[in-house]
Design an enzyme around this catalytic site. Structure first.
Site, short mmCIF file in Angstrom:
data_model
loop_
_atom_site.label_atom_id
_atom_site.label_comp_id
_atom_site.label_asym_id
_atom_site.label_seq_id
_atom_site.Cartn_x
_atom_site.Cartn_y
_atom_site.Cartn_z
N GLU A 1 0.83 -1.21 0.00
CA GLU A 1 0.00 0.00 0.00
C GLU A 1 0.87 1.27 0.00
O GLU A 1 0.71 2.14 0.84
CB GLU A 1 -0.96 -0.02 1.20
CG GLU A 1 -1.93 -1.19 1.13
CD GLU A 1 -2.99 -1.20 2.23
OE1 GLU A 1 -2.71 -0.72 3.33
OE2 GLU A 1 -4.10 -1.69 1.94
N ASP B 1 -8.41 -8.92 4.37
CA ASP B 1 -8.18 -7.77 5.25
C ASP B 1 -9.28 -7.62 6.30
O ASP B 1 -10.11 -6.71 6.20
CB ASP B 1 -8.09 -6.50 4.38
CG ASP B 1 -7.60 -5.30 5.17
OD1 ASP B 1 -7.22 -5.48 6.34
OD2 ASP B 1 -7.59 -4.19 4.61
N GLU C 1 -12.83 -1.91 12.12
CA GLU C 1 -12.88 -1.23 10.82
C GLU C 1 -14.04 -1.72 9.94
O GLU C 1 -14.88 -0.94 9.52
CB GLU C 1 -11.55 -1.43 10.09
CG GLU C 1 -11.55 -0.82 8.69
CD GLU C 1 -10.20 -0.97 8.00
OE1 GLU C 1 -9.29 -1.59 8.56
OE2 GLU C 1 -10.08 -0.46 6.87
C1 GCU Z 1 -6.32 -2.06 6.09
C2 GCU Z 1 -6.66 -0.68 6.54
C3 GCU Z 1 -5.51 0.26 6.38
C4 GCU Z 1 -4.24 -0.34 6.99
C5 GCU Z 1 -3.99 -1.69 6.42
C6 GCU Z 1 -2.83 -2.43 7.06
O1 GCU Z 1 -6.23 -2.09 4.71
O2 GCU Z 1 -7.76 -0.20 5.83
O3 GCU Z 1 -5.85 1.46 7.00
O4 GCU Z 1 -3.16 0.49 6.79
O5 GCU Z 1 -5.09 -2.50 6.62
O6 GCU Z 1 -3.08 -3.38 7.78
O7 GCU Z 1 -1.68 -2.07 6.85
#
Ligand code: GCU
Length: 678
Positions: A285, A364, A392
């Site tokens: 990400e 996730d 979440e």
């Molecule tokens: C999820 C979450 C993110 C977080 C990510 C992670 O995707 O939405 O906010 O950063 O998990 O675990 O790194």
């Protein structure tokens, strides 16, 4: 049986904490303040032995019981209360408690164990457990029992639903230790022993936590946690040598980079001698990582591990790695496969002081996912399982969703990695493959709200997480019951009602959410509320593929992405087969027509309709149950949960109507019961 005197005659930080906690806890619980003797830092233990004797004398002259705290090594009194075999049965952080009419001993191999014993004793007192003849031994199932804060220095919390950070404010690390100390106490009281205090997404200022500008304040926080046996970790930015170190690269094989991390680790340990280590989200990400330099995760993790090893630190390297720039048109790439595909080839290459942190599911933290097939697939690597206590995708602490049953399902899943009996819990704790390190990590659900978690009942998730990390064999019901008694007292109606609400809540939430294991269907970014196609044409790899004939992701080996083949037999075969896949996961593994008949006897479409109507009824029942407790629960708490339960009903209706309407329009198949669908 109340306690007259507490004595601890060892010069040990955690034992001093234990004694103070006992004194405070017993005062609150019994209304009487026991005398409390501990040994000041640096003083010799002989004086304390004398005072212990005088305390016993004082105690026997009165009606109360005396409590002795200590380690086998440090206290002759404690040592002599147990046989050699009994002493040998206590693990490093375990404890034994033994009571007779006059006295009670809380004993450990280490001060930390004694501290957990003290909290356990308070739990017994508070839940009204008879203490006469008490003789218990408890050892933690997992070595690492960690909580991860996704807190940012600006005071915000990524995926936080209970206010602002207790650690940071306005781009400063806080100097007010009040909440932090209470949090340390809270974590230790449920047996947790490690914390990462900043978000895994490490931004600009947080990257500099490793520098002199921030380390003194971080060390101050570490002091608070140390007193409660909790080791402090930091999330680090893999590109730090480049971003703040003035180096031209962050290549893990570059000598300058290696030297930079070594020097950085040394500086951290100068201020925090028992620093836990680094938590790393790399090449995920948009976070930097070794891929930039053509290196792999083992190269990256090992380089950091080598910098920490001389100081006893570890690297916790996350396996949440996938392509987040996928083309939704591409049906071959499957995000669920990613962790396994990335990390299985690296098995055996990680240093002894590296742990790979694997999310419970392959996607996730959805309301329903299968277990990650990576568990059991890397026998030569230390692993930890990662859960999400913060809600979440499970209602953001506005909906009630007790997650312990979900975690238990994951932990009890049999991977068959070493034949039958190879449950995930035995992989996470390291025992199945005889690993040096193992454990639990989870994203915290607390903030600076007065009740910590926003929804008062969401506290049960943090409590349950800690208890489960300590003892994976505790049942969800038993944990719920403990929490209710400790929080709201032992009135039978209260205990039964709230325990029931907690136990019903995950199935209720699931029933009005995305159906049958498909996941998502939430509003993009903030992830609250229904939006069936919110992620359907996005780059995130989270699709349901619904059309006018059917829905689901074909993850079979035969005709789909092959993900089902990442499991061992018999699981691979079970998920490969539509007939053998459990209903709740059918859309995770298979693309099926709406008229496909489930094991329940219902068609997929009728299941969707029924579940969503039932889900709203379930939410209404939760409120009715809570209302039946008016007068038995503190007014403010009752009102706070009540307004959230009301909101949950309205919101469940929104989920029901959006999901049902979407599928009625897509499929053209009407509800057998002719209920209102828009
Ligand atoms: C999820 C979450 C993110 C977080 C990510 C992670 O995707 O939405 O906010 O950063 O998990 O675990 O790194």
């Amino acid at each position: 049986a109340w306690t007259e005197a507490i004595s601890a005659d060892e010069d040990d930080l955690c034992i001093r904490t234990a004694a103070a906690e006992l004194a405070q806890g017993l005062t609150r619980l019994t209304g009487r303040t026991p005398s409390c003797r501990t040994q000041a830092p640096g003083s010799a233990s002989s004086t304390a032995a004398g005072s212990a004797a005088s305390i016993s004398a004082a105690a026997s002259a009165s009606a109360g019981r005396s409590v002795r705290l200590g380690t086998f090594e440090g206290s002759a009194d404690v040592r002599e209360s147990f046989s050699e075999a009994e002493r040998a049965s206590v693990a490093e952080e375990g404890f034994r408690i033994r009571a007779d009419e006059r006295s009670l001993v809380i004993a450990g191999t280490t001060g930390k164990g004694v501290l957990y014993g003290a909290f356990h004793f308070l739990r017994l007192v508070q839940t009204g457990t008879p203490l006469d003849g008490l003789d218990v031994l408890h050892n933690p199932a997992n070595g690492l029992r960690m909580i991860d804060q996704w807190d940012n220095i600006d005071g915000s919390i990524e995926r936080g639903y209970a206010g602002r950070s207790i650690f940071y404010r306005d781009n400063e690390i806080t100097e007010d230790m009040t909440r932090i100390r209470d949090y340390a106490r809270l974590l230790a009281s449920v047996g947790l022993n490690a914390i990462a205090i900043n978000n895994v997404n490490v931004h600009r200022l947080e990257t500099m936590f490793l520098t002199e500008a921030y380390l003194p304040r971080i060390a101050r926080i570490a002091d608070e946690f140390r007193a409660f046996g909790v080791r402090l970790f930091l999330s680090v930015n893999f590109a730090a040598p480049f971003e703040i170190g003035g180096l031209p690269t962050a290549d893990p094989l570059d000598e300058g980079v290696q030297a930079w991390w070594r020097a950085t680790a040394r500086a951290v340990y100068d201020g925090i001698p028992d620093f836990g280590g680094f938590l790393v989200k790399a090449d995920s990400e948009f976070r930097p990582g070794p891929f930039t330099y053509g290196r792999d995760h083992a190269d990256g993790a090992n380089m950091l591990a080598d910098a920490l090893a001389p100081h006893g630190g570890i690297v916790i390297w996350r396996c949440f790695v996938y392509n987040c720039k996928q083309d939704w048109r591409d049906r071959k790439t499957d995000r669920a496969r990613a962790a396994y595909d990335h990390f299985v080839p690296l098995d055996g290459r990680f240093r002894d002081n590296v742990m790979l942190q694997i999310k419970n599911g392959p996607m996730d933290f959805q309301v329903r996912e299968p277990v990650s097939p990576l568990f059991g697939a890397i026998p030569d690597t230390n692993v930890a399982i990662e859960f999400q206590v913060t809600q979440e995708y499970t209602g953001q602490q506005r909906h009630l969703c007790y997650l312990v049953p979900q975690w238990k399902e994951a932990l009890d899943f049999d991977t068959h990695a070493r034949g039958e009996g190879s449950e995930v819990k035995r992989i996470a704790d390291g025992s199945l493959f005889d690993r040096k390190l193992g454990g639990f990590a989870a994203v915290s659900n607390i903030g600076d709200d007065a009740n910590w978690t926003g929804h008062p009942l969401a506290q049960a998730n943090l409590y349950g997480y800690g208890r489960l990390a300590w003892d994976t064999d505790l049942s969800s019901e038993a944990i719920a019951e403990e929490w209710v008694k400790l929080t709201y007292g032992s009135d039978e109606r209260v205990v039964e009602t709230i325990r029931g609400m907690l136990m019903d809540s995950w199935p209720i939430y699931e029933s009005y959410n995305a159906p049958l294991g498909i996941g998502w269907m939430v509003k993009p970014n903030h992830h609250f509320g229904p939006d069936v196609d919110g992620y359907e044409y996005s780059m995130w790899g989270t699709y349901h593929f619904a059309d006018n004939r059917g829905i689901g992701v074909d993850r079979t080996v035969r005709s789909g992405t092959g993900y089902a083949g990442q499991y061992r037999q018999p699981n691979a075969g079970r998920f490969e087969s539509l007939a053998d896949t459990p209903d709740e996961l059918v859309l995770f593994f298979h693309h099926v027509p709406y008229a496909h008949v489930l094991h329940s006897g219902k068609t997929v479409i009728q299941h969707i309709y029924d579940a969503h109507f039932e889900g709203v009824e379930g939410a209404e029942a939760l409120l009715a149950k809570w209302d039946s407790l008016a007068g038995l629960i503190g007014e403010a708490d009752h009102a706070a949960a009540r307004s959230r339960l009301q909101e949950q009903i309205r919101h469940a209706e929104e989920w029901r109507d959006v999901i049902n309407t979407y599928f009625l329009r897509k499929s053209g198949i009407t509800d057998l019961h002719n209920r209102t669908i828009y």
